[in-house]
Design a protein around this motif. Structure first.
Motif, PDB file in Angstrom:
ATOM      1  N   GLY A   1     -29.588 -41.004  25.228  1.00 49.63           N
ATOM      2  CA  GLY A   1     -28.762 -40.929  24.031  1.00 49.63           C
ATOM      3  C   GLY A   1     -29.047 -39.733  23.158  1.00 49.63           C
ATOM      4  N   VAL A   2     -29.955 -38.875  23.556  1.00 44.79           N
ATOM      5  CA  VAL A   2     -30.296 -37.689  22.772  1.00 44.79           C
ATOM      6  C   VAL A   2     -30.079 -36.457  23.639  1.00 44.79           C
ATOM      7  N   THR A   3     -29.410 -35.470  23.116  1.00 45.85           N
ATOM      8  CA  THR A   3     -29.148 -34.229  23.841  1.00 45.85           C
ATOM      9  C   THR A   3     -30.000 -33.110  23.263  1.00 45.85           C
ATOM     10  N   LEU A   4     -30.687 -32.439  24.170  1.00 46.73           N
ATOM     11  CA  LEU A   4     -31.479 -31.280  23.757  1.00 46.73           C
ATOM     12  C   LEU A   4     -30.615 -30.038  23.734  1.00 46.73           C
ATOM     13  N   GLY A   5     -30.827 -29.202  22.742  1.00 47.35           N
ATOM     14  CA  GLY A   5     -30.194 -27.893  22.685  1.00 47.35           C
ATOM     15  C   GLY A   5     -31.244 -26.810  22.610  1.00 47.35           C
ATOM     16  N   TYR A   6     -30.802 -25.579  22.636  1.00 45.98           N
ATOM     17  CA  TYR A   6     -31.768 -24.482  22.606  1.00 45.98           C
ATOM     18  C   TYR A   6     -31.176 -23.283  21.890  1.00 45.98           C
ATOM     19  N   HIS A   7     -32.036 -22.565  21.215  1.00 50.77           N
ATOM     20  CA  HIS A   7     -31.731 -21.253  20.649  1.00 50.77           C
ATOM     21  C   HIS A   7     -32.812 -20.303  21.143  1.00 50.77           C
ATOM     22  N   ILE A   8     -32.454 -19.338  21.967  1.00 52.84           N
ATOM     23  CA  ILE A   8     -33.439 -18.454  22.602  1.00 52.84           C
ATOM     24  C   ILE A   8     -33.123 -17.020  22.223  1.00 52.84           C
ATOM     25  N   MET A   9     -34.163 -16.288  21.820  1.00 51.69           N
ATOM     26  CA  MET A   9     -33.973 -14.907  21.381  1.00 51.69           C
ATOM     27  C   MET A   9     -35.014 -13.988  22.024  1.00 51.69           C
ATOM     28  N   ASP A  10     -34.780 -12.708  21.868  1.00 50.47           N
ATOM     29  CA  ASP A  10     -35.647 -11.658  22.442  1.00 50.47           C
ATOM     30  C   ASP A  10     -36.688 -11.241  21.401  1.00 50.47           C
ATOM     31  N   SER A  11     -37.970 -11.327  21.774  1.00 49.03           N
ATOM     32  CA  SER A  11     -39.045 -10.923  20.852  1.00 49.03           C
ATOM     33  C   SER A  11     -39.433  -9.469  21.019  1.00 49.03           C
TER      34      SER A  11
END
Length: 874
Positions: free
Chosen positions: A121-131
């Motif tokens: 019942g829980v959906t994971l999301g992501y925010h990925i960036m370049d360091s």
């Protein structure tokens, strides 16, 4: 041993272990214990100044996980004038390996979302960036990541945890930002190189040098580091850096044909395919290092091969990968009306900035259907233009670090990190806040969505599960995962290619004596050797020598100096020599103290033999003269001037010769007492006899005739009394000296340092006694010389006063020169000088006084008559 570490502007000159455990663990709060419970007072709303949007991969969900990966590794040097707003210049150098880590995170998130047993019942999301593997860009990416589409500051950030960063310096900066807000981020081994250096020194090791690679090193800086490596005697170099940071240095060393260095690699580059190029084989073959255990993740390869370029926002990194892998340029035709205006402007702007490589750019305005073209060119000026990508390129035919997935290591850590967060979130949703009564009894059934994501950190610290590969994932009390490593060795295969061969392992969960397992027979060392290479700044100092530190160099750099005489060192690499005990001396090798050799004037020494020979010669001559005088005792020349005194003088001379024998041989208690007393009394007796003879001669020529009053007053009885009176003081002096403070045998180690021998000598308890004895002898000799000098011209055919004068001159000259020679002569030579003085003065008296008389008695008997003895007055 030497260390090389990566660096950055804010790294304080050091660099921690690179990529070691960097994809696991909630440690940011553990690194900021000083502020973990401090209340945070921030503005309720944040205002973004300017356009700070950066390229990112995003997928929304109920819970968002952040990701920071060094997709680019070159950051342009910023030149701020402070007169205008600083421009965000794009990073350069696309790293397809880091892009694989980024895609692995997405793969794990999607896999968890498909799993009904985990986070139902829980959906994971992501925010990925370049360091960009840099502090400044990492901080900028972090702030953009945490505040995206939110007017809230960090306290209201939708990001629950952050995964990524492959370098410790950016990680440390990020951890300081996230720590107070309890947003988990790995900060493992931030000061790894300091810890390594400290433990290495504790184990007796020595660091010859420590180099820090700048973030963007110049040619001069690379050359200076290569000079240090090339000139140093340290042949084992531990490198804590990323392979990108090391590449230019390795190329410089390879160009110089530098070999013989045993490299010890950190996880950051121990499995870097980029460094296995043929031109680096001679330099890097035999490299040894620690790596995370590699696994094969089912489905990951297929997921990565599905990557395709697109003109849509959010696919910028995919496009960069495509151009990088296939060495072509992408051209997209799109309808801007299908793209959100803000997104379209951002896509155009980001591609305009990307690596400063865009050479053409057509921009469309909203509502107008135009064609826009993206293309990239080589960094090299004047290089031919890349061909246009066809779109039919196939990643499955490419063999590089992106598609090499037989055993992924860092990607596996990313995979585990996502699952650790998911399991912690799962426990959080079922049990509520840490510390609740429901949590204490293992609560179940709470399926509400999290309202305070900061509470996730407590569950992440307690996470404990076994993944599909059979590995137990959990964290220790310090928030760090249990260390588990493979030991990798770079070896050439039959085709001449470098392969990463496992030669051992390290498991921190087992007993200490079983943690390190190493198969040394499988290791190939630098240069293809099978023997462990040595890395010494200086060769070990052998026994008999000591280390002498070189000024300004590490403690392992030293010279070996032989131990001084009388000192030893019986161990290798002694830092100092030990002094031998008194009366002991070092052997020739300076490794053992042996009993000191006694040194004295021995009867077997050449000098001793000469002295004994001269002594015996003097005794024999005296005996012969005595015999001659006794045989011709009735002759005028013998009877003249009291023959009794002459015989007493001969006896005293014989005693003078014989007393020198007491000075030869090893001193003992009795010889020490006898020698000076015998010498003093014998010479006083001799001088007393001479003084009587001189006085008699003077009185005889002052008398007016036979039987005069002067001669009666100083007759034979008076002469004997005079001799007794002049000798008695010396006898009393010697008796008192020997009874009160007698000389004693003494082993003198003063000259042991120069000769290695101990001088056995007679030490004077009362030095003044010897000089009083010698002074009294000098007094009698001076008086005798004075009187004899006054009578040297008396009218006598055989003037004995003249002979006494000559003998006294010799006597005084000998003893005057004796004093400085006696004081300055070392060791047994002091004794030799005194013997020489005794013999010389004795021979002088014997030859000057008695030999002329013997010559007349034996060779000129006609002169041995009374008439010839008295010269007629003129």
């Amino acid at each position: 041993m030497a260390c090389i570490s990566g660096g950055s502007e804010l790294s304080f000159g050091t660099r921690a272990l690179e990529e070691e455990e960097h994809m696991m663990g909630p440690q940011s709060d553990l690194r900021t214990d000083g502020v973990r419970d401090v209340g945070v007072s921030l503005l309720s709303e944040c205002v973004i100044l300017g356009n700070s949007e950066l390229l990112a991969l995003r997928s929304e969900g109920d819970v968002i996980i952040g990701g920071l990966f060094p997709v680019h590794y070159l950051v342009p040097n910023s030149q701020n004038t402070y007169n205008s707003k600083p421009q965000n210049r794009p990073c350069n150098g696309f790293d397809d390996r880091a892009f694989r880590w980024m895609m692995t995170m997405i793969f794990a998130v999607e896999e968890i979302n498909r799993n009904p047993a985990l986070l139902p019942g829980v959906t994971l999301g992501y925010h990925i960036m370049d360091s960009c593997d840099h502090i400044h860009t990492s901080l900028r990416a972090l702030l953009s990541l945490l505040t995206h589409n939110s007017g809230w500051c960090l306290t209201g950030s939708p990001i629950t945890a952050v995964i990524g960063l492959a370098s410790s310096s950016p990680t440390g900066a990020i951890a300081h930002i996230l720590g107070p807000f309890r947003i988990p981020l790995d900060d493992y081994s931030r000061y790894g190189i300091q810890a390594f250096s400290h433990q290495f020194r504790q184990l007796g090791g020595c660091l010859a040098y420590h180099l820090t690679i700048p973030q963007s090193p110049t040619i001069v800086e690379i050359g200076a580091m290569a000079d240090t490596l090339q000139s140093s005697k340290a042949k084992v170099v531990v490198a804590f850096a990323t392979y990108v940071q090391l590449l230019e240095l390795f190329l410089e060393l390879a160009a110089r044909n530098v070999t013989g260095i045993q490299w010890v690699a950190s996880e950051a580059w121990v499995t870097a395919d980029m460094l296995t190029a043929p031109q680096l084989h001679l330099l890097l073959q035999g490299t040894l290092g620690f790596s995370f255990p590699g696994v094969y993740i089912p489905g990951l390869r297929e997921f990565l091969l599905k990557v395709r370029p697109k003109a849509e926002p959010g696919f910028e990194f995919h496009n960069m990968l495509w151009e990088e892998v296939f060495d072509c340029r992408l051209e997209f035709t799109a309808d801007p009306s299908n793209i959100n205006g803000n997104d379209f402007e951002r896509v155009i702007e980001q591609y305009d900035q990307h690596e400063s490589k865009l050479n053409t750019h057509l921009k469309t305005y909203e509502g107008e259907k135009r064609t826009f073209l993206f293309s990239a060119h080589e960094n090299t000026i004047g290089a031919p233009e890349r061909p246009v990508c066809t779109g039919s390129e196939d990643l499955s035919n490419v063999h590089n670090s992106y598609t090499e997935l037989s055993k992924v290591r860092i990607s596996y850590n990313v995979y585990k990190a996502v699952y650790a967060i998911a399991h912690a979130l799962h426990d959080f949703l079922e049990c509520g806040s840490v510390g609740d009564s429901t949590a204490e009894v293992g609560c179940k059934g709470n399926s509400s969505k999290p309202k305070e994501v900061m509470q996730l950190l407590g569950y992440l610290k307690m996470v404990n599960f076994t993944n599909q590969f059979g590995e137990k994932v959990h964290f220790d009390d310090n928030g760090e995962p249990v260390p588990l490593y493979d030991i990798i060795n770079w070896q050439k295969d039959s085709k001449g290619k470098i392969k990463f061969v496992k030669v051992g392992s390290y498991d921190g969960s087992v007993p200490v004596d079983q943690q390190l397992q190493l198969n040394q027979r499988k290791i190939v060392w630098t240069g293809g050797l099978s023997q462990v290479p040595g890395s010494l700044c200086s060769d070990p100092c052998s026994p008999g020598s000591r280390q002498a530190r070189r000024k300004g160099e590490p403690q392992c750099c030293f010279d070996c100096l032989p131990c001084a005489e009388g000192e030893i060192s019986n161990q290798t690499d002694s830092t100092e020599c030990a002094k031998c005990p008194e009366y002991y001396w070092s052997d020739k090798r300076k490794v053992e103290c042996v009993a000191g050799v006694d040194d004295f004037l021995s009867v077997y020494d050449t000098m001793g033999v000469i002295m004994i020979t001269l002594t015996l010669l003097g005794v024999v001559m005296t005996s012969v003269i005595t015999t001659v005088f006794h045989h011709f005792r009735a002759t005028p020349i013998v009877r003249a001037n009291n023959s009794e005194i002459s015989f007493l003088l001969l006896v005293s001379l014989k005693l003078c010769f014989l007393c020198s024998l007491a000075f030869i041989g090893k001193p003992s208690t009795w010889t020490c007492r006898l020698r000076q007393a015998a010498f003093g009394v014998s010479f006083v007796l001799c001088l007393s006899c001479l003084l009587v003879k001189t006085i008699v001669v003077l009185l005889a020529f002052q008398s007016t005739g036979p039987g005069s009053g002067a001669m009666k007053l100083f007759g034979p009885a008076q002469q004997r009394t005079f001799i007794l009176c002049t000798t008695a003081p010396q006898v009393c002096l010697c008796a008192g000296w020997l009874s009160a403070a007698p000389p004693y045998p003494f082993r003198n180690p003063t000259y042991q340092a120069s000769t290695g021998k101990i001088v056995v000598e007679c030490r004077e308890s009362w030095p003044a006694g010897f000089y009083l004895v010698l002074g009294y002898i000098g007094l009698l000799a001076s008086l005798c010389l004075l009187l004899a000098f006054l009578g040297r011209k008396l009218p006598d055919t055989f003037n004995e006063a003249k002979l006494i004068t000559f003998s006294m001159i010799i006597f005084c000259a000998v003893w005057l020169s004796f004093i400085p020679a006696h004081v300055s002569s070392p060791g047994k030579f002091t004794v030799a000088v005194e013997i020489f003085a005794i013999l010389a003065s004795s021979f002088g008296l014997l030859l000057c006084i008695f030999v002329p008389k013997c010559f007349i008695i034996l060779a000129q008997p006609e002169k041995n008559v009374k008439k010839r003895m008295i010269k007629s007055p003129r």
